[in-house]
Design a protein around this motif. Structure first.
Motif, PDB file in Angstrom:
ATOM      1  N   VAL A  20       1.011  -1.303  -0.033  1.00 38.34           N
ATOM      2  CA  VAL A  20      -0.124  -0.223  -0.081  1.00 38.34           C
ATOM      3  C   VAL A  20       0.923   1.204  -0.039  1.00 38.34           C
ATOM      4  CG1 VAL A  20      -1.666   1.440   1.382  1.00 38.34           C
ATOM      5  CG2 VAL A  20      -1.860  -1.173   1.198  1.00 38.34           C
ATOM      6  N   VAL A  21       1.865   1.116   0.892  1.00 33.30           N
ATOM      7  CA  VAL A  21       2.599   2.550   0.905  1.00 33.30           C
ATOM      8  C   VAL A  21       3.415   2.567  -0.282  1.00 33.30           C
ATOM      9  CG1 VAL A  21       4.903   3.049   1.932  1.00 33.30           C
ATOM     10  CG2 VAL A  21       3.070   2.179   3.533  1.00 33.30           C
ATOM     11  N   ALA A  22       3.788   1.695  -1.205  1.00 34.66           N
ATOM     12  CA  ALA A  22       4.461   1.611  -2.450  1.00 34.66           C
ATOM     13  C   ALA A  22       3.502   2.192  -3.277  1.00 34.66           C
ATOM     14  CB  ALA A  22       5.210   0.149  -2.921  1.00 34.66           C
ATOM     15  N   ILE A  27       1.686   6.523  -6.906  1.00 32.37           N
ATOM     16  CA  ILE A  27       0.757   7.858  -7.282  1.00 32.37           C
ATOM     17  C   ILE A  27       1.390   9.128  -7.152  1.00 32.37           C
ATOM     18  CG2 ILE A  27      -1.500   8.400  -6.622  1.00 32.37           C
ATOM     19  CD1 ILE A  27      -2.295   5.690  -6.111  1.00 32.37           C
ATOM     20  N   ILE A  28       1.820   9.352  -6.232  1.00 32.36           N
ATOM     21  CA  ILE A  28       2.339  10.786  -5.773  1.00 32.36           C
ATOM     22  C   ILE A  28       3.699  10.947  -6.336  1.00 32.36           C
ATOM     23  CG2 ILE A  28       0.471  11.339  -4.162  1.00 32.36           C
ATOM     24  CD1 ILE A  28       2.328  10.908  -2.129  1.00 32.36           C
ATOM     25  N   ASP A  29       4.274   9.934  -7.013  1.00 33.58           N
ATOM     26  CA  ASP A  29       5.768  10.224  -7.417  1.00 33.58           C
ATOM     27  C   ASP A  29       6.699  10.649  -6.432  1.00 33.58           C
ATOM     28  OD1 ASP A  29       7.594   9.807  -9.424  1.00 33.58           O
ATOM     29  OD2 ASP A  29       7.258  11.938 -10.158  1.00 33.58           O
ATOM     30  N   ILE A  30       6.717   9.935  -5.283  1.00 37.04           N
ATOM     31  CA  ILE A  30       7.666  10.433  -4.121  1.00 37.04           C
ATOM     32  C   ILE A  30       8.334   8.687  -3.682  1.00 37.04           C
ATOM     33  CG2 ILE A  30       6.608  12.282  -3.540  1.00 37.04           C
ATOM     34  CD1 ILE A  30       5.726  10.564  -0.880  1.00 37.04           C
ATOM     35  N   ALA A  31       9.365   8.844  -3.035  1.00 38.12           N
ATOM     36  CA  ALA A  31      10.129   7.688  -2.572  1.00 38.12           C
ATOM     37  C   ALA A  31       9.129   6.874  -1.337  1.00 38.12           C
ATOM     38  CB  ALA A  31      11.467   8.028  -1.728  1.00 38.12           C
ATOM     39  N   THR A  32       9.382   5.716  -1.339  1.00 37.62           N
ATOM     40  CA  THR A  32       8.400   5.133  -0.249  1.00 37.62           C
ATOM     41  C   THR A  32       8.659   5.521   1.169  1.00 37.62           C
ATOM     42  OG1 THR A  32       9.819   3.281  -0.204  1.00 37.62           O
ATOM     43  CG2 THR A  32       7.780   3.067  -1.334  1.00 37.62           C
ATOM     44  N   ALA A  33      10.039   5.999   1.490  1.00 38.52           N
ATOM     45  CA  ALA A  33      10.306   6.536   2.824  1.00 38.52           C
ATOM     46  C   ALA A  33       9.817   7.769   3.066  1.00 38.52           C
ATOM     47  CB  ALA A  33      11.960   6.455   2.851  1.00 38.52           C
ATOM     48  N   LEU A  34       9.309   8.467   2.089  1.00 35.97           N
ATOM     49  CA  LEU A  34       8.561   9.833   2.399  1.00 35.97           C
ATOM     50  C   LEU A  34       7.007   9.589   2.566  1.00 35.97           C
ATOM     51  CD1 LEU A  34      10.452  11.995  -0.435  1.00 35.97           C
ATOM     52  CD2 LEU A  34      10.831  11.588   2.224  1.00 35.97           C
ATOM     53  N   VAL A  35       6.404   8.328   2.499  1.00 32.41           N
ATOM     54  CA  VAL A  35       5.050   8.293   2.843  1.00 32.41           C
ATOM     55  C   VAL A  35       4.907   8.248   4.279  1.00 32.41           C
ATOM     56  CG1 VAL A  35       3.027   6.854   2.337  1.00 32.41           C
ATOM     57  CG2 VAL A  35       4.654   7.235   0.609  1.00 32.41           C
ATOM     58  N   ALA A  36       3.928   9.249   4.726  1.00 36.87           N
ATOM     59  CA  ALA A  36       3.911   9.302   6.134  1.00 36.87           C
ATOM     60  C   ALA A  36       2.872   8.256   6.910  1.00 36.87           C
ATOM     61  CB  ALA A  36       3.310  10.809   6.641  1.00 36.87           C
TER      62      ALA A  36
END
Length: 121
Positions: A20-22, A27-36
């Motif tokens: 889900v995080v990936a 979708i928002i085109d960021i690194a997975t580590a940046l998903v809060a």
């Protein structure tokens, strides 16, 4: 009661799952580590929250009224990817739900539910 424990725990487990995080990151085109991690949970019910809780095992707080839901804030110190910390967050939300609904005594029920609900990592 154990249904709420499982429901809240499953919701949290799902939103922090690597797949889900990936997908969110993609979708928002960021690194997975940046998903809060989720910061809050919104619960809204059609009937009073007291109808969801085992009122025969809880005590009413005189004059407290009831609610039809609330917004629960997540504890930012907890890593919701860790099963024990996710359980701690769920237990905290259930205690908040108890008080918000004008009842007290849910803490002992949560402990009993934890003994009967086997958490899955």
């Amino acid at each position: 009661m154990s249904d709420l424990v499982v429901l809240f725990g499953s919701l949290l487990k799902t939103v922090v799952a690597p797949d889900v995080v990936a997908e969110i990151a993609r979708i928002i085109d960021i690194a997975t580590a940046l998903v809060a991690q989720p910061r809050e949970l919104h619960l809204v019910t059609d009937e009073k929250v007291t109808e969801l809780l085992p009122s025969n095992q809880l005590r009413e707080i005189p004059g407290a009224g009831s609610s039809f839901g609330r917004t629960f804030r997540a504890n930012p110190a907890l890593d919701l990817r860790v099963p024990a910390e996710r359980e701690e967050q769920v237990d905290d939300w259930l205690r908040q739900l108890d008080l918000d609904s004008g009842l007290t005594g849910l803490e002992s029920l949560v402990k009993g539910c934890r003994a009967s609900v086997t958490p899955k990592a």
